[in-house]
Write an enzyme that holds these catalytic residues in place. Sequence first.
Site, PDB file in Angstrom:
ATOM      1  N   ARG A 103     -15.246  92.058  40.825  1.00 22.85           N
ATOM      2  CA  ARG A 103     -16.348  92.884  41.287  1.00 22.85           C
ATOM      3  C   ARG A 103     -16.646  92.508  42.734  1.00 22.85           C
ATOM      4  O   ARG A 103     -16.629  91.313  43.094  1.00 22.85           O
ATOM      5  CB  ARG A 103     -17.612  92.661  40.437  1.00 22.85           C
ATOM      6  N   GLU A 141     -19.672 100.010  46.645  1.00 24.41           N
ATOM      7  CA  GLU A 141     -18.674 101.094  46.534  1.00 24.41           C
ATOM      8  C   GLU A 141     -19.380 102.449  46.531  1.00 24.41           C
ATOM      9  O   GLU A 141     -20.450 102.563  45.923  1.00 24.41           O
ATOM     10  CB  GLU A 141     -17.871 100.907  45.241  1.00 24.41           C
ATOM     11  N   HIS A 172     -10.457 100.457  44.333  1.00 29.87           N
ATOM     12  CA  HIS A 172     -10.775 100.127  42.938  1.00 29.87           C
ATOM     13  C   HIS A 172      -9.820 100.831  41.955  1.00 29.87           C
ATOM     14  O   HIS A 172     -10.253 101.623  41.104  1.00 29.87           O
ATOM     15  CB  HIS A 172     -12.241 100.497  42.618  1.00 29.87           C
TER      16      HIS A 172
END
Length: 315
Positions: A232, A261, A279
């Site tokens: 993360r 993000e 991602h």
Amino acid sequence: MASVLVTRRLPEGGLDPLAGHDLVGPNHDDRAFTHDELVAHARDVDGIVCLLTDRIDPQVLNAGAGRLRVVANAAVGYDNIDVAAANERGIVVCNTPGVLDETTADVAFLLILAAARGAWVAERDLRAGDWPGWGITQYLGRDVHGAVLGLVGYGRIGRAVARRAAGFDMTVLHHTRHDTGEPGWRGDLDALLAEADIVSLHCPGGEATRHLIDARRLALMKPTAVLVNTARGTVVDEAALADALHDGRLFAAGLDVYEREPQVHPRLLDAPGTMLLPHIGSASFTTRLQMAHLATSAVATVLVGGTPPNVVTPG
Ligand code: DGY
């Protein structure tokens, strides 16, 4: 008939386990709902299938309280959901463990190789017509084979990366809070960071790991080291990482996840030795469909009074 909110588009076939339910959404244009829309929808549904881009906070859960019985995240990480608040309101939270470990480990290894060997910079030059031909001092990277790999977090994904590392003759260290009793365990994260040539992060997100890798810890790493993050974005202080890369205090970084993000820290975008992916850790056709199935099956199971195997327990 039970109503289920599906917040975003799922891979084709992903909704099959919910056949026979009244689907709200399912948001075929894949536009993320605003927080207000999530709150409004939560009032009228028995279940929610969401993605890690949806913030399921007490406001959403309060709106659903009384009717909403289950929230299933189509992701293994669930730092976007307030699990304790959900459980207090009798709402079950599910995630998708087990199906994305190998696929995510593949991307971690891709980043390890690409960042250590400077593959992205070399490829960019070639495409731009800036490669003058072979030169003995060009594009020098760091060897991955034989290097010391430090894994921060040693769950399923960390272990899958360790298995790949064995094929590269790497020495594998791992840091977890509790002693695994396995070779390579380092209880002291600082010691692991100082020892490793390549550090790969595999711990959960959330408050407990926020900026675990901060300026002080980045300074412990070797200037020749590589940092890889497929966990993360919040685990790393991005501003401190950008400084370390720009100042030449770290050789390279390979990142798949970001603090905010889809925004990426602007100084990471032009930091030397930085390989950036959007991602995509679990993004294979097979894995994403399995994730969708696991989430939608969990909702279907809870709605008929069952207990799915993938219920999250507050940790
Ligand atoms: C997860 O499942 O938490 C991943 O980040 C999605 O790729």
